[in-house]
Design an enzyme around this catalytic site. Sequence first.
Site, PDB file in Angstrom:
ATOM      1  N   ILE A  30     -10.459  -1.381   6.171  1.00 42.58           N
ATOM      2  CA  ILE A  30     -10.978  -2.392   5.225  1.00 42.58           C
ATOM      3  C   ILE A  30     -10.003  -3.534   4.963  1.00 42.58           C
ATOM      4  CG2 ILE A  30     -12.834  -1.430   3.796  1.00 42.58           C
ATOM      5  CD1 ILE A  30     -10.668  -0.453   1.854  1.00 42.58           C
ATOM      6  N   GLU A  93      -0.248   6.314   3.557  1.00 42.78           N
ATOM      7  CA  GLU A  93      -0.850   6.201   2.216  1.00 42.78           C
ATOM      8  C   GLU A  93      -2.059   7.109   2.048  1.00 42.78           C
ATOM      9  OE1 GLU A  93      -1.535   2.039   1.602  1.00 42.78           O
ATOM     10  OE2 GLU A  93       0.606   1.642   1.322  1.00 42.78           O
ATOM     11  N   HIS A  98      -4.423   9.717  10.840  1.00 45.20           N
ATOM     12  CA  HIS A  98      -5.180   8.579  11.394  1.00 45.20           C
ATOM     13  C   HIS A  98      -4.290   7.731  12.285  1.00 45.20           C
ATOM     14  CE1 HIS A  98      -3.530   7.358   7.492  1.00 45.20           C
ATOM     15  NE2 HIS A  98      -3.366   6.155   8.004  1.00 45.20           N
TER      16      HIS A  98
HETATM   17  P1  AMP Z   1      -1.656   4.322   6.177  1.00 43.47           P
HETATM   18  O1  AMP Z   1      -0.700   3.448   5.428  1.00 43.47           O
HETATM   19  O2  AMP Z   1      -1.235   4.540   7.598  1.00 43.47           O
HETATM   20  O3  AMP Z   1      -1.939   5.627   5.453  1.00 43.47           O
HETATM   21  O4  AMP Z   1      -3.007   3.500   6.285  1.00 43.47           O
HETATM   22  C1  AMP Z   1      -4.137   3.740   5.515  1.00 43.47           C
HETATM   23  C2  AMP Z   1      -5.124   2.663   5.884  1.00 43.47           C
HETATM   24  O5  AMP Z   1      -6.391   3.026   5.399  1.00 43.47           O
HETATM   25  C3  AMP Z   1      -4.814   1.262   5.317  1.00 43.47           C
HETATM   26  O6  AMP Z   1      -4.635   0.340   6.396  1.00 43.47           O
HETATM   27  C4  AMP Z   1      -6.040   0.943   4.473  1.00 43.47           C
HETATM   28  O7  AMP Z   1      -6.409  -0.419   4.542  1.00 43.47           O
HETATM   29  C5  AMP Z   1      -7.097   1.852   5.076  1.00 43.47           C
HETATM   30  N1  AMP Z   1      -8.183   2.229   4.177  1.00 43.47           N
HETATM   31  C6  AMP Z   1      -8.073   2.740   2.942  1.00 43.47           C
HETATM   32  N2  AMP Z   1      -9.288   3.005   2.433  1.00 43.47           N
HETATM   33  C7  AMP Z   1     -10.198   2.666   3.384  1.00 43.47           C
HETATM   34  C8  AMP Z   1     -11.619   2.691   3.468  1.00 43.47           C
HETATM   35  N3  AMP Z   1     -12.382   3.124   2.451  1.00 43.47           N
HETATM   36  N4  AMP Z   1     -12.206   2.272   4.605  1.00 43.47           N
HETATM   37  C9  AMP Z   1     -11.458   1.815   5.637  1.00 43.47           C
HETATM   38  N5  AMP Z   1     -10.110   1.766   5.627  1.00 43.47           N
HETATM   39  C10 AMP Z   1      -9.486   2.171   4.510  1.00 43.47           C
END
Ligand code: AMP
Length: 135
Positions: A30, A93, A98
């Site tokens: 997102i 986060e 992922h």
């Molecule tokens: P990380 O810092 O590697 O844990 O990345 C988590 C990612 O999840 C971030 O780039 C966010 O923008 C993404 N994210 C969080 N919530 C959502 C959501 N509901 N749909 C799509 N992406 C998301």
Amino acid sequence: METIFSKIIAKEIPADIVYEDDQILAFLDIKPVNPGHTLVIPKEPVIDGVEASEETMAAVMRVAQKVARAQKKTLGCTGVNYIMNNGEDAGQEVFHAHMHVIPRYKDDNTFSSPNHNDYKEGEVTEIADKLRDTI
Ligand code: AMP
């Protein structure tokens, strides 16, 4: 372990899904680094890419490559980053494993360069030995 991603897998919250099979889901981030930035996740609830099984990681990478090839073909990006943040100190986060698949372009200035350091005398051999013995 409930996270925002387990809710996406369960279709309790919406996502822009680009690929799905029995094991894997891929959907658009997102807050993209560049448009088309995709997250590839295993459906099984595993915390990160270190804890995940070899089989799960192989499945994630198989789909990440499909996504990267589609990004090159449809978005015209000239490069792709596969990035996985494993653990809070590595920038994770959302605590469901992922892989980020990020389309990249010449001089897009999206990431600053990491800090590269020098090894102290003898340190490189010592660390290589430890890792080799453990692997
Ligand atoms: P990380 O810092 O590697 O844990 O990345 C988590 C990612 O999840 C971030 O780039 C966010 O923008 C993404 N994210 C969080 N919530 C959502 C959501 N509901 N749909 C799509 N992406 C998301």
